[in-house]
Design an enzyme around this catalytic site. Structure first.
Site, PDB file in Angstrom:
ATOM      1  N   GLU A   8     -59.069   0.013 -29.005  1.00 50.43           N
ATOM      2  CA  GLU A   8     -58.685   1.407 -28.805  1.00 50.43           C
ATOM      3  C   GLU A   8     -57.430   1.751 -29.597  1.00 50.43           C
ATOM      4  O   GLU A   8     -56.451   0.991 -29.601  1.00 50.43           O
ATOM      5  CB  GLU A   8     -58.441   1.671 -27.318  1.00 50.43           C
ATOM      6  CG  GLU A   8     -58.151   3.123 -27.009  1.00 50.43           C
ATOM      7  CD  GLU A   8     -57.985   3.388 -25.526  1.00 50.43           C
ATOM      8  OE1 GLU A   8     -58.035   4.565 -25.138  1.00 50.43           O
ATOM      9  OE2 GLU A   8     -57.796   2.425 -24.752  1.00 50.43           O
TER      10      GLU A   8
ATOM     11  N   ARG B  55     -69.361   3.412 -22.613  1.00 52.56           N
ATOM     12  CA  ARG B  55     -68.042   2.762 -22.611  1.00 52.56           C
ATOM     13  C   ARG B  55     -67.335   3.119 -21.308  1.00 52.56           C
ATOM     14  O   ARG B  55     -67.237   4.292 -20.938  1.00 52.56           O
ATOM     15  CB  ARG B  55     -67.204   3.223 -23.805  1.00 52.56           C
ATOM     16  CG  ARG B  55     -65.812   2.568 -23.835  1.00 52.56           C
ATOM     17  CD  ARG B  55     -65.015   2.974 -25.065  1.00 52.56           C
ATOM     18  NE  ARG B  55     -63.704   2.354 -25.063  1.00 52.56           N
ATOM     19  CZ  ARG B  55     -62.614   2.878 -24.500  1.00 52.56           C
ATOM     20  NH1 ARG B  55     -62.683   4.065 -23.895  1.00 52.56           N
ATOM     21  NH2 ARG B  55     -61.454   2.239 -24.523  1.00 52.56           N
TER      22      ARG B  55
ATOM     23  N   GLU C  93     -58.728   7.739 -30.121  1.00 52.44           N
ATOM     24  CA  GLU C  93     -58.332   8.795 -29.180  1.00 52.44           C
ATOM     25  C   GLU C  93     -57.349   9.679 -29.938  1.00 52.44           C
ATOM     26  O   GLU C  93     -56.182   9.319 -30.131  1.00 52.44           O
ATOM     27  CB  GLU C  93     -57.700   8.175 -27.937  1.00 52.44           C
ATOM     28  CG  GLU C  93     -57.807   9.066 -26.714  1.00 52.44           C
ATOM     29  CD  GLU C  93     -57.344   8.350 -25.449  1.00 52.44           C
ATOM     30  OE1 GLU C  93     -56.363   8.805 -24.861  1.00 52.44           O
ATOM     31  OE2 GLU C  93     -57.978   7.340 -25.079  1.00 52.44           O
TER      32      GLU C  93
ATOM     33  N   HIS D  51     -49.055   4.974 -25.742  1.00 51.90           N
ATOM     34  CA  HIS D  51     -49.662   5.593 -24.573  1.00 51.90           C
ATOM     35  C   HIS D  51     -48.937   6.906 -24.329  1.00 51.90           C
ATOM     36  O   HIS D  51     -47.800   6.927 -23.844  1.00 51.90           O
ATOM     37  CB  HIS D  51     -49.545   4.668 -23.359  1.00 51.90           C
ATOM     38  CG  HIS D  51     -50.488   5.016 -22.247  1.00 51.90           C
ATOM     39  ND1 HIS D  51     -51.843   5.042 -22.419  1.00 51.90           N
ATOM     40  CD2 HIS D  51     -50.280   5.361 -20.959  1.00 51.90           C
ATOM     41  CE1 HIS D  51     -52.434   5.378 -21.284  1.00 51.90           C
ATOM     42  NE2 HIS D  51     -51.506   5.585 -20.382  1.00 51.90           N
TER      43      HIS D  51
ATOM     44  N   HIS E  42     -59.133  -2.104 -23.696  1.00 49.96           N
ATOM     45  CA  HIS E  42     -58.530  -0.815 -23.328  1.00 49.96           C
ATOM     46  C   HIS E  42     -57.037  -0.884 -23.601  1.00 49.96           C
ATOM     47  O   HIS E  42     -56.393  -1.908 -23.342  1.00 49.96           O
ATOM     48  CB  HIS E  42     -58.778  -0.538 -21.842  1.00 49.96           C
ATOM     49  CG  HIS E  42     -58.114   0.711 -21.338  1.00 49.96           C
ATOM     50  ND1 HIS E  42     -57.037   0.688 -20.473  1.00 49.96           N
ATOM     51  CD2 HIS E  42     -58.374   2.028 -21.596  1.00 49.96           C
ATOM     52  CE1 HIS E  42     -56.680   1.928 -20.197  1.00 49.96           C
ATOM     53  NE2 HIS E  42     -57.473   2.762 -20.866  1.00 49.96           N
ATOM     54  N   ASN E  43     -56.478   0.211 -24.157  1.00 48.61           N
ATOM     55  CA  ASN E  43     -55.042   0.226 -24.489  1.00 48.61           C
ATOM     56  C   ASN E  43     -54.659  -1.048 -25.245  1.00 48.61           C
ATOM     57  O   ASN E  43     -53.699  -1.747 -24.875  1.00 48.61           O
ATOM     58  CB  ASN E  43     -54.196   0.359 -23.220  1.00 48.61           C
ATOM     59  CG  ASN E  43     -54.286   1.747 -22.605  1.00 48.61           C
ATOM     60  OD1 ASN E  43     -54.798   2.681 -23.221  1.00 48.61           O
ATOM     61  ND2 ASN E  43     -53.794   1.885 -21.382  1.00 48.61           N
TER      62      ASN E  43
ATOM     63  N   GLU F 223     -40.811 -50.468 -22.128  1.00 51.49           N
ATOM     64  CA  GLU F 223     -41.899 -50.940 -22.987  1.00 51.49           C
ATOM     65  C   GLU F 223     -43.238 -50.856 -22.258  1.00 51.49           C
ATOM     66  O   GLU F 223     -44.281 -50.541 -22.864  1.00 51.49           O
ATOM     67  CB  GLU F 223     -41.632 -52.387 -23.421  1.00 51.49           C
ATOM     68  CG  GLU F 223     -40.411 -52.553 -24.317  1.00 51.49           C
ATOM     69  CD  GLU F 223     -40.117 -54.018 -24.623  1.00 51.49           C
ATOM     70  OE1 GLU F 223     -40.003 -54.360 -25.811  1.00 51.49           O
ATOM     71  OE2 GLU F 223     -40.012 -54.815 -23.658  1.00 51.49           O
TER      72      GLU F 223
ATOM     73  N   ASP G 200     -54.869   4.885 -29.738  1.00 50.50           N
ATOM     74  CA  ASP G 200     -54.406   6.110 -29.091  1.00 50.50           C
ATOM     75  C   ASP G 200     -53.429   6.790 -30.060  1.00 50.50           C
ATOM     76  O   ASP G 200     -52.256   6.408 -30.139  1.00 50.50           O
ATOM     77  CB  ASP G 200     -53.716   5.736 -27.786  1.00 50.50           C
ATOM     78  CG  ASP G 200     -53.697   6.882 -26.794  1.00 50.50           C
ATOM     79  OD1 ASP G 200     -53.991   8.005 -27.213  1.00 50.50           O
ATOM     80  OD2 ASP G 200     -53.399   6.643 -25.610  1.00 50.50           O
TER      81      ASP G 200
END
Length: 1000
Positions: free
Chosen positions: A358, A556, A407, A373, A328-329, A177, A360
């Protein structure tokens, strides 16, 4: 340089409850302190408080015993830090930490007893105990029982909670308690700490009483666990009633320490009603230690300025004038060799405010393009699914444009599918209106609000066929290896379908050759991509040209292909050159993403941060590598005091046994090279729960707009992993005063109840040149650093700029004279440089009120304030009033002369600008070639920027002086020096019975 193995500091053994009576008991037992005389001689003496709490005594002494004492009733104030001439002496100042120094001001002539404690904790105990005695003495309540009675409000509240929890009215609570009740009252107390304290208590008790606590034991235990000493010390120094703040006390704290302006009584009552847990406190308008602690832990005292939690930058500038959060990626969740791809990567990035992502794109089965990728083992995801996610999440976190960096590795048929999906799924969000051929600057984020832009290759405008060839801009191809080749056949090309080409409007990918070619041929809507290595080479070899290039064109940057583990580079190196889209692997947590996330919180997390003016203005000269003062930018001194930490967990990856940590704190400043610095605290052994650091640091910030500050807590006794938590914040987003920092985990998530308690102050650095730690703030005219004009090498142009030499000196003198007078006023008031003017006025008012029959009145002499004293004042107070008069005189001089100096500087700038259009021809005609011509152009830009910058600094100084006068008036009203009301809801503050000023 690693500072990891710095020596360990052992803190003073903790007092049991850290309350007034505990401090007084410690003082009665006595401690050895260093007594400092005005001639800088130091004596080790044993100081103690008499049993009846009426005198402070010391021994041994050459004086008679009855003279080696100070009556408590004669003590005027207690100052913490080096605030007297004796302690500021250079022979003392560099030896002992500020946190260990304190002064007792006593007697009608305001004599000073200057002392150095062994530790900051010991100094805090003496300052807190003496402050309580001063307050109690003014109310004739100096007995131990009377001082303990001041805590009645807290005891009553805790007793009520105990009795409510004791449903059976047995007068005791079981351990479970007790734990439940304590956690309900204070959620920051960990269960393990409560059980540990209960275990310690059990060991001292008789067999029959084990396992249960009565009300007195519960209250005592709660105070011991819950009372944070550093906050209790702070409360006592501002509370006129020892253990709680009135609305007047709270107003003083909010204005003098937290930098709040125009605080009203209603605001103080709102805080009390929101945070004070006891009904009695809320009813009487009193804030006790528990409510004060809760307030300091709340969002209202967060270090991050709430103004920056929403969009606060001008969003109507060209896109090239902003740093843009870029990924990125984006599709990867782990490394780029065999890690999984997922639509979730896009969702996470967009939810963090990322504005450039991005895609790709590669051919997939069934004529459906996929994203992954290429030429690796990473998994593949549907292009269509990604576009649907972008549609759904693009504008939830931010309404400003999203740039899709395409891309393209697809066949004609699947390129057509890409164009079809983007058109049908994104609909009106997709911006495809053709750019004006003659436009000189990119449109703004405001113009593109709610729209999606496509970055990619574009067919020549004259192309009429449905497809054509474009050069390959694939990041993986390392195009910089081929850039010097002049043979058309050596550049790889691929087919591009017209439907996809037409979608690319304002972000047309273009191969970078050199800055001269870009300046002559590049269109503002064309964007160059650089590998990390290529960009860093340009940043090192041509920083000024890179900054100028990025004023008009987008750049970039992407990580080197060798980073197969998806690690990140330092974005700061490229922000320093004005690169807008510095793309990082969002999926990889660590220092670089901490910097990135911290930086883009600066403008409401919208993904766009406006660059400093010196990196945007058409005619300006800036190199991040400069060691000179940046023209038109006033350097700042950042003062950070690391006070304490709360609930530091064991590092997640640590292999060390047990849960105990040995924490220390590092402070890192990131920015232009001259601003980069790192400091660390001592290590606190075996205390991750509530370590007290009490250490102060100073940093010079030459370009505040580009600076980031990172606080990191590490474990000094680690195996495998030392990281405990961090918080990274832009310099411009820091709030001054006492602040709690919510520490974040390695992945950026808040760690529950894990905080760092700090004090932040920011002061202007006058003059220029290299910063030397400990350098006196005083600077006479003889040694003043004046900004000068640089030679162009063309007589007529140089004559134009020579006209500015005198107004430049006048502007510097006006600004430095005010700062010198302000520094002198703070010093004569016994306050440190980081104090503000309200603290000075309140302290001066208190001293004169406490000095006897004297009084002080605030009056206006025309447009400027005056403080008039009645009665015979001690010399120390006369000097303070003379310093005040000097400050007002210098403020008046600046206010009255600022417009004239400003106009002279701008007139000279306008005259210089008349040479701008034909500058190169004039220089060539004067015989300047190659390097001399380049230098002349740079110096011209420097001079133009200096004139505008120095003119702006003069006008800012005028605003500062007007603000000083406003603060003086506000402080005079709240202290009762002025009979004029500042408004019906302003809380009058009668602090005549106490004045304790902390060093930070």
């Amino acid at each position: 340089m690693s500072l990891k193995h710095q020596s360990v500091y052992f803190e003073l053994p903790l007092l049991k409850g850290w309350l007034a009576q505990d401090c007084l008991a410690y003082m009665q037992n006595g401690s050895e302190l260093i007594k400092v005389r005005s001639n800088s001689r130091q004596y080790h003496r044993f100081f103690s408080l008499s049993n009846d709490m009426t005198e402070i005594r010391w021994q041994p002494t050459s004086k008679k015993a009855h003279k080696a004492r100070i009556a408590v009733r004669s003590v005027k104030e207690v100052r913490q830090g080096k605030t007297t001439d004796a302690l500021r002496n250079k022979e003392i100042a560099g030896i002992y930490p500020d946190e260990c120094a304190f002064s007792i001001i006593f007697g009608e002539e305001f004599e000073s007893m200057d002392l150095i404690a062994n530790t900051p904790d010991e100094a805090n105990i003496w300052v807190t105990g003496l402050t309580c005695l001063i307050n109690a003495s003014s109310k004739s309540q100096t007995s131990p029982n009377a001082i303990e009675d001041l805590q009645q409000m807290r005891d009553t509240w805790l007793l009520e909670l105990f009795e409510t929890a004791d449903s059976g009215q047995s007068g005791v609570l079981e351990e479970t308690e007790v734990v439940k009740l304590m956690r309900r009252i204070n959620s920051t107390i960990t269960t393990s700490v409560i059980y540990q304290k209960l275990k310690e208590l059990e060991m001292k008790r008789q067999e029959g009483k084990r396992g249960r606590l009565n009300s007195d034991e519960f209250i005592s235990l709660f105070k011991e666990i819950s009372t944070r000493p550093e906050i209790y010390f702070l409360l006592v120094r501002y509370a006129s009633n020892a253990d709680y703040m009135s609305t007047d006390d709270l107003l003083l704290f909010l204005e003098a320490e937290q930098g709040m302006q125009r605080v009203t009584k209603d605001k103080c009552l709102d805080i009390i009603n929101k945070f004070e847990p006891s009904k009695e406190g809320r009813r009487k308008g009193q804030l006790g230690i528990d409510g004060f602690t809760e307030y300091l832990l709340s969002d209202e005292c967060d270090i991050f300025d709430p103004m920056h939690k929403k969009v606060c930058h001008d969003m109507t500038q060209p896109l090239s004038h902003y740093f843009i959060a870029s990924s990125h990626n984006t599709y990867l969740l782990e490394d780029q060799l065999k890690g999984p791809s997922s639509v979730e990567g896009y969702v996470r990035a967009l939810e963090k405010g990322c504005r450039c992502i991005e895609l790709d794109c590669w051919d997939g089965p069934n004529d459906e393009p996929v994203i992954y990728h290429g030429h690796t083992l990473t998994s593949k995801i549907s292009f269509k699914a990604v576009i649907e996610a972008i549609r759904d999440y693009a504008f939830i976190k931010s309404e400003y444009p999203v740039i899709l960096s395409i891309e393209n590795h697809c066949s004609i048929k699947q390129q057509q599918a890409i164009a079809h999906y983007m058109t049908t799924i994104l609909g009106d969000k997709l911006y495809t209106e053709s750019a004006d051929e003659n436009v000189e600057h990119l449109p703004s984020p405001e113009f593109f609000k709610g729209r999606v832009l496509i970055k990619g290759k574009k067919l020549p405008i004259a192309t009429s066929s449905v497809e054509g060839y474009v050069t390959d801009e694939d990041e993986g191809a390392e195009p910089d290896k081929k850039k010097n080749s002049k043979r058309e056949g050596s550049v790889k090309k691929h087919k591009l379908v017209k439907e996809l080409s037409d979608m690319v409007v304002y972000c047309v990918s273009k191969r970078f050759e050199d800055f001269q070619v870009s300046q002559q041929n590049q269109k503002c809507w064309e964007i160059c991509s650089y590998s990390e290595s290529q960009a860093l080479k340009l940043a090192m070899s041509s920083p000024e040209e890179y900054v100028n290039h990025n004023k008009r064109f987008l750049s970039r940057i992407y990580p080197n292909g060798m980073r197969i583990d998806s690690s990140n580079y330092n974005p700061q190196d490229l922000w320093n050159c004005g690169c807008q889209m510095v793309a990082l692997n969002y999926q990889t947590a660590g220092l670089m993403m901490d910097l990135y996330n911290g930086w883009f919180h600066k403008n409401g997390g919208c993904g766009f941060v406006l660059k400093p003016a010196i990196m945007r203005e058409e005619i300006s000269y800036f190199s991040a590598n400069t060691r000179e003062v940046i023209p038109g930018v006033s350097p700042q001194i950042l003062h950070i005091k690391i006070i304490s930490g709360q609930n530091f967990p064991k590092p997640k990856g640590s292999a060390a046994k047990g849960e105990v940590t040995d924490p220390y704190v590092t402070i890192e400043v990131f920015g232009i090279p001259s601003d980069c610095a790192e400091e660390r605290t001592k290590t606190m052994p075996h205390n991750g729960y509530n370590p007290i650091f009490d250490e102060s640091f100073e940093f010079q910030i030459n370009l505040p707009e580009l600076a980031l500050v990172r606080f990191t807590v590490l474990d000094d006794d680690y195996i495998g992993d030392e990281f405990i938590g961090q918080f990274t914040i832009p310099f411009e987003c820091m709030q001054t005063g006492y602040r709690h920092i919510q520490l974040l985990s390695n992945t950026g998530n808040p760690i529950e109840n894990c905080t760092l308690f700090v004090h932040i102050a920011i002061t202007n650095k006058r003059g220029g040149g290299a910063y030397k730690r400990g350098l006196s703030v005083k600077k006479t005219k003889r040694y003043r650093d004046y900004t000068s004009m640089k030679s162009i090498g063309v007589k007529n142009i140089d004559e134009t700029f020579k006209v500015a030499i005198q107004p430049l000196r006048d502007g510097t003198d006006l600004r430095d004279n005010v700062q010198l007078a302000l520094s002198g006023f703070k010093e004569t008031c016994g306050l440190p440089p980081i104090a503000n003017i309200k603290q000075c006025i309140r302290l001066l008012s208190t001293r004169i009120t406490n000095s006897g029959e004297q009084s002080l009145t605030y009056v206006m002499r025309g447009e400027y304030p005056s403080l008039e004293a009645q009665g015979n004042l001690p010399d120390i107070l006369k000097k303070a009033l003379m310093s005040f008069d000097d400050l007002i005189t210098e403020c008046r001089n600046l206010i009255e002369c600022a417009d004239s100096v400003y106009e002279k500087l701008l007139h000279c700038q306008r005259a210089g600008m008349e040479w701008h259009e034909d500058l190169e021809n004039v220089c060539v005609q004067a015989g300047l070639k190659s390097k001399k011509l380049t230098k002349a152009t740079e110096n011209f830009a420097w001079n133009i920027r200096v004139l505008k910058g120095q003119a702006d600094l003069v006008m800012q100084a005028k605003k500062d002086c007007q603000e000083y006068i406003r603060q003086i008036k506000e402080a005079a009203v709240s202290t009762g020096l002025s009979k004029e009301s500042a408004g019906a809801d302003v809380c009058n503050n009668h602090q005549s019975e106490k004045a304790v000023i902390t060093d930070e």
